[in-house]
Scaffold this motif. Structure first.
Motif, PDB file in Angstrom:
ATOM      1  N   ILE A 299       0.876  -1.171   0.000  1.00 25.33           N
ATOM      2  CA  ILE A 299       0.000   0.000   0.000  1.00 25.33           C
ATOM      3  C   ILE A 299       0.909   1.215   0.000  1.00 25.33           C
ATOM      4  CG2 ILE A 299      -1.784   1.315   1.201  1.00 25.33           C
ATOM      5  CD1 ILE A 299      -2.767  -1.249   2.481  1.00 25.33           C
ATOM      6  N   ILE A 317      -1.669  -1.674  -4.021  1.00 24.45           N
ATOM      7  CA  ILE A 317      -2.656  -0.614  -4.225  1.00 24.45           C
ATOM      8  C   ILE A 317      -1.987   0.727  -3.958  1.00 24.45           C
ATOM      9  CG2 ILE A 317      -4.893   0.315  -3.526  1.00 24.45           C
ATOM     10  CD1 ILE A 317      -5.603  -2.464  -2.443  1.00 24.45           C
ATOM     11  N   VAL A 319      -2.610   4.792  -3.389  1.00 24.73           N
ATOM     12  CA  VAL A 319      -3.682   5.696  -2.965  1.00 24.73           C
ATOM     13  C   VAL A 319      -3.104   7.064  -2.600  1.00 24.73           C
ATOM     14  CG1 VAL A 319      -5.160   3.847  -2.087  1.00 24.73           C
ATOM     15  CG2 VAL A 319      -3.513   4.933  -0.556  1.00 24.73           C
ATOM     16  N   ALA A 330      -8.426   0.777   0.929  1.00 24.70           N
ATOM     17  CA  ALA A 330      -7.358  -0.139   0.503  1.00 24.70           C
ATOM     18  C   ALA A 330      -7.082  -1.187   1.573  1.00 24.70           C
ATOM     19  CB  ALA A 330      -6.092   0.663   0.197  1.00 24.70           C
ATOM     20  N   TYR A 333      -9.982  -3.593   1.668  1.00 25.32           N
ATOM     21  CA  TYR A 333     -10.015  -4.491   0.504  1.00 25.32           C
ATOM     22  C   TYR A 333      -9.076  -5.681   0.721  1.00 25.32           C
ATOM     23  CZ  TYR A 333      -9.649  -6.359  -4.180  1.00 25.32           C
ATOM     24  OH  TYR A 333      -9.670  -7.215  -5.258  1.00 25.32           O
TER      25      TYR A 333
END
Length: 381
Positions: A299, A317, A319, A330, A333
């Motif tokens: 992340i 991910i 962001v 995130a 998920y």
């Protein structure tokens, strides 16, 4: 019998067990048959006979000015005595020392770990005026002293700044423990992991907010963290400060301890939610490769270079680090879709095993050394 070529790596700034300097470059060169010596600060935690690389210790100065004055002089005096075929140094403050060590019969390499100009320009402890002054002074010093040196680049985009430099990228070594670590059959820990030095410009205060964004989440930090910053992080976490676990307050953490932490739990993700700065926005973080090596999804901040990297390898991910809703989404998920999270981690691990690993860079390093030494011997004939 052929006498091995003598190589000396030099640093006044980095720890003597620095992953790039010691575990990658020095050990790779030793395995290739070179006589390798490291001149670096005293390592109080490891005895000399435990190290396969000869280590000549320097006195440790906590004061930056004393280190730059007295530490560099001590290093020069010790390095000159060795009469090495290759001097390979790792700190910008050693540019004058590299220049003094250069002779017709040797090679001097400046290993550029950072984009130092942008690094200086974001130093919060200096006023904007002095940042600009020191950045210009550094660039002038570099232009003067580095003319007859070879440049070793740890990051791809440095090639835009130093077109003649040689890219020896800071990819990870493939770790057998990571290969055997089975994420699929382990319960997922509701915690994220941050490894490496903990600083504000590396997102310390953003990461400290994560338990406030997701109240069930813990954040494990492992890497050197100044005690005053740790207190600020606890303050940011507020009533969730107990969910910040910081290992490394005011102390260096060895590579082996960090690697052990990767497999201690089945972490939800590795995090790199950095604030936007010119220094980091263009970099492919070494941290990415290490998370991927361990099979962790990432992340990270959605800087264009980072987002393209994540999309290319489908390993996490990206962001907006300041969008709490996007960050929370995130995290949720990955927690709610463990199979997809595991696949992201597996994608990253496969990318490291197939291309983004130190083995490929080690070959480039050894070939480059051979080329430089051959060219130097030709010039002397």
């Amino acid at each position: 019998m052929t006498i091995p070529k003598k190589v000396v790596h030099l640093t006044t700034v980095h720890h003597p067990s620095d992953p790039r300097i010691y575990h990658k470059e020095c050990l790779s060169l030793k395995r290739a048959g070179y006589d390798v010596t490291l001149i670096a600060q005293q390592d109080e935690e490891t005895t000399e006979k435990e190290k396969p690389i000869r280590h000549i210790p320097l006195k440790t100065y906590k004061n930056r000015i004393k280190r730059m004055l007295f530490g560099t002089f001590d290093l020069y005096r010790k390095a000159k005595k060795l009469k090495a075929d290759v001097y390979h140094f790792h700190d910008p403050e050693l540019l004058p020392i590299g220049w003094l060590l250069k002779r017709k019969n040797n090679t001097v390499i400046y290993d550029i770990h950072e984009d130092y100009v942008t690094s200086i320009l974001q130093k919060e402890y200096m006023s904007p005026f002095f940042r600009k002054v020191f950045a210009k002074m550094y660039k002038t010093m570099e232009n003067i002293f580095a003319r007859k040196m070879e440049l070793c680049l740890a990051e791809k985009y440095y090639k835009d700044i130093y077109p003649t430099g040689k890219c020896i990228l800071n990819y990870p070594t493939i770790n057998e423990k990571f290969l055997k670590h089975d994420r699929k059959n382990q319960p997922l820990k509701n915690a994220v992991l941050y490894t490496g030095n903990v600083t504000e410009d590396r997102g310390a205060l953003i990461h400290a907010r994560l338990p406030q964004i997701d109240e069930s989440l813990s954040v494990q930090f492992i890497g050197k963290c100044p005690s005053d910053l740790a207190e600020e992080m606890y303050s940011v976490a507020g009533n969730r400060s107990g969910q910040l676990l910081i290992e490394g307050i005011d102390q260096y953490i060895e590579k082996e301890a960090i690697e052990a932490m990767y497999v201690e739990h089945n972490w939800l993700a590795g995090v790199a939610l950095f604030p936007p700065t010119d220094h980091y926005m263009k970099k492919e973080l070494t941290k990415f490769f290490e998370y991927m090596n361990a099979g962790l999804p990432i992340i990270c901040s959605n800087f264009p270079v980072w987002e393209r990297f994540i999309d290319q390898y489908k390993c996490g991910i990206a962001v907006d680090p300041y969008d709490s809703s996007a960050v929370e989404k995130a995290i949720r998920y990955l927690r709610d879709h463990p199979e997809e999270a595991r696949q992201m981690g597996e994608n990253g691990k496969q990318a490291v095993q197939q291309e983004l690993n130190w083995l490929s860079e080690e070959k480039k390093l050894i070939q480059w050394y051979q080329q430089l030494l051959q060219e130097n011997s030709t010039i002397l004939k």
